[in-house]
Write a protein that holds these residues in place. Structure first.
Motif, PDB file in Angstrom:
ATOM      1  N   ASP A 133       0.812  -1.220   0.000  1.00 53.15           N
ATOM      2  CA  ASP A 133       0.000   0.000   0.000  1.00 53.15           C
ATOM      3  C   ASP A 133       0.846   1.271   0.000  1.00 53.15           C
ATOM      4  OD1 ASP A 133      -2.143  -1.803   0.232  1.00 53.15           O
ATOM      5  OD2 ASP A 133      -2.066  -1.698   2.410  1.00 53.15           O
ATOM      6  N   VAL A 168       2.262   4.771  -1.018  1.00 53.77           N
ATOM      7  CA  VAL A 168       1.671   5.961  -1.619  1.00 53.77           C
ATOM      8  C   VAL A 168       2.717   6.548  -2.560  1.00 53.77           C
ATOM      9  CG1 VAL A 168       0.685   8.250  -1.189  1.00 53.77           C
ATOM     10  CG2 VAL A 168       0.209   6.360   0.402  1.00 53.77           C
ATOM     11  N   ARG A 219       3.433   8.903  -6.413  1.00 49.65           N
ATOM     12  CA  ARG A 219       2.906   9.806  -7.448  1.00 49.65           C
ATOM     13  C   ARG A 219       3.655   9.515  -8.735  1.00 49.65           C
ATOM     14  NH1 ARG A 219       2.244  15.899  -6.070  1.00 49.65           N
ATOM     15  NH2 ARG A 219       4.444  15.684  -5.581  1.00 49.65           N
ATOM     16  N   ARG A 227       1.024  13.288 -12.965  1.00 47.51           N
ATOM     17  CA  ARG A 227      -0.170  13.181 -12.129  1.00 47.51           C
ATOM     18  C   ARG A 227      -0.086  14.240 -11.039  1.00 47.51           C
ATOM     19  NH1 ARG A 227      -4.225  10.101 -14.148  1.00 47.51           N
ATOM     20  NH2 ARG A 227      -5.079  10.588 -12.124  1.00 47.51           N
ATOM     21  N   PRO A 265      -0.892  11.887  -5.639  1.00 47.54           N
ATOM     22  CA  PRO A 265      -0.399  10.518  -5.484  1.00 47.54           C
ATOM     23  C   PRO A 265      -1.554   9.524  -5.503  1.00 47.54           C
ATOM     24  CG  PRO A 265       0.433  11.956  -3.734  1.00 47.54           C
ATOM     25  CD  PRO A 265      -0.638  12.709  -4.452  1.00 47.54           C
ATOM     26  N   GLY A 266      -1.197   8.276  -5.635  1.00 50.14           N
ATOM     27  CA  GLY A 266      -2.149   7.177  -5.551  1.00 50.14           C
ATOM     28  C   GLY A 266      -1.606   6.127  -4.608  1.00 50.14           C
ATOM     29  N   VAL A 267      -2.349   5.061  -4.444  1.00 52.07           N
ATOM     30  CA  VAL A 267      -1.943   3.968  -3.570  1.00 52.07           C
ATOM     31  C   VAL A 267      -1.654   2.760  -4.454  1.00 52.07           C
ATOM     32  CG1 VAL A 267      -2.632   2.431  -1.695  1.00 52.07           C
ATOM     33  CG2 VAL A 267      -3.336   4.834  -1.673  1.00 52.07           C
ATOM     34  N   TYR A 308      -3.047   7.019   3.400  1.00 51.44           N
ATOM     35  CA  TYR A 308      -2.970   7.943   2.262  1.00 51.44           C
ATOM     36  C   TYR A 308      -3.051   9.394   2.744  1.00 51.44           C
ATOM     37  CZ  TYR A 308      -4.271  10.228  -2.142  1.00 51.44           C
ATOM     38  OH  TYR A 308      -4.309  11.051  -3.245  1.00 51.44           O
ATOM     39  N   ARG A 340      -5.726  17.213  -0.150  1.00 52.69           N
ATOM     40  CA  ARG A 340      -6.456  16.023  -0.579  1.00 52.69           C
ATOM     41  C   ARG A 340      -7.189  16.305  -1.904  1.00 52.69           C
ATOM     42  NH1 ARG A 340      -9.482  14.510   5.015  1.00 52.69           N
ATOM     43  NH2 ARG A 340      -7.628  14.520   6.294  1.00 52.69           N
ATOM     44  N   TYR A 391     -10.028  15.235  -2.677  1.00 54.15           N
ATOM     45  CA  TYR A 391     -11.470  15.094  -2.466  1.00 54.15           C
ATOM     46  C   TYR A 391     -11.911  15.938  -1.298  1.00 54.15           C
ATOM     47  CZ  TYR A 391      -9.348  11.706   0.669  1.00 54.15           C
ATOM     48  OH  TYR A 391      -8.541  11.111   1.589  1.00 54.15           O
TER      49      TYR A 391
END
Length: 133
Positions: A60, A62, A64, A68, A71-73, A120, A131, A133
Motif C-alpha cells: 500500500d 503511496v 505519485r 499526475r 499521489p495514488g496507492v 494515504y 487532498r 477530495y
C-alpha cells in the motif's frame, strides 16, 4: 526443471525469447535444483519511469506517477486479489440471504479500507499536499 543453473548466473530469474515474445521465469532453488513455477510474458510496451514515493515501499505504498497531480496507492496483486475475494464473499452472503454474515464481512473490509485511506491522508499531510477530495 531447468537443470543446473549456476547461482551467480540466475539468482532471481531466467529470461528467454521465443517466436511468441520475450518471457521471464522467476527461479527458486529447492532440493531438486533450479526450478520455475510459471513464466511471465514481458510486454514490450513496459517502460521504466521515476515515481515519487511518499511512504515506505511496502504494501500500500503511496506514490505519485509523472504527470499526475495527486499521489495514488499502489496495491500489490495479491492484496487486490484478497480484496476481490472479500467482496465476492459479501455478494455470496447477500445472495444466500445471510445479511449478518455479509454485514460482518463488509464491516471488516470497510475497516481495512479506512486504514488504507488514513495511510494515504497521513502521507499527503506529511508532504503538504491537499487532498483530491
Amino acid at each position: 526443471m531447468l537443470g543446473d543453473v549456476p547461482a551467480d548466473a540466475a539468482q532471481d530469474a531466467f529470461l528467454g525469447v521465443t517466436e511468441r515474445g520475450r518471457w521471464f521465469w522467476p527461479l527458486f532453488r529447492d532440493d531438486y535444483g533450479w526450478r520455475s513455477r510459471r513464466r511471465l510474458r514481458l510486454d514490450d510496451r513496459m517502460e521504466r519511469i521515476e515515481a515519487e514515493l511518499f511512504t515506505d515501499p511496502g504494501n500500500d505504498a503511496v506514490v505519485r506517477l509523472p504527470a499526475r497531480r495527486f499521489p495514488g496507492v499502489l496495491i500489490q496483486g495479491d492484496s487486490l486479489s484478497i480484496i476481490r475475494a472479500d467482496v465476492a464473499g459479501i455478494v455470496e452472503a447477500c445472495d444466500q440471504g445471510n445479511v449478518g454474515e455479509a454485514r460482518e464481512a463488509a464491516a471488516i473490509l470497510l475497516s481495512d479500507l479506512d486504514d488504507l485511506l488514513t495511510r494515504y491522508n497521513t502521507a499527503l499531510e506529511t508532504h503538504g499536499i491537499a487532498r483530491p477530495y
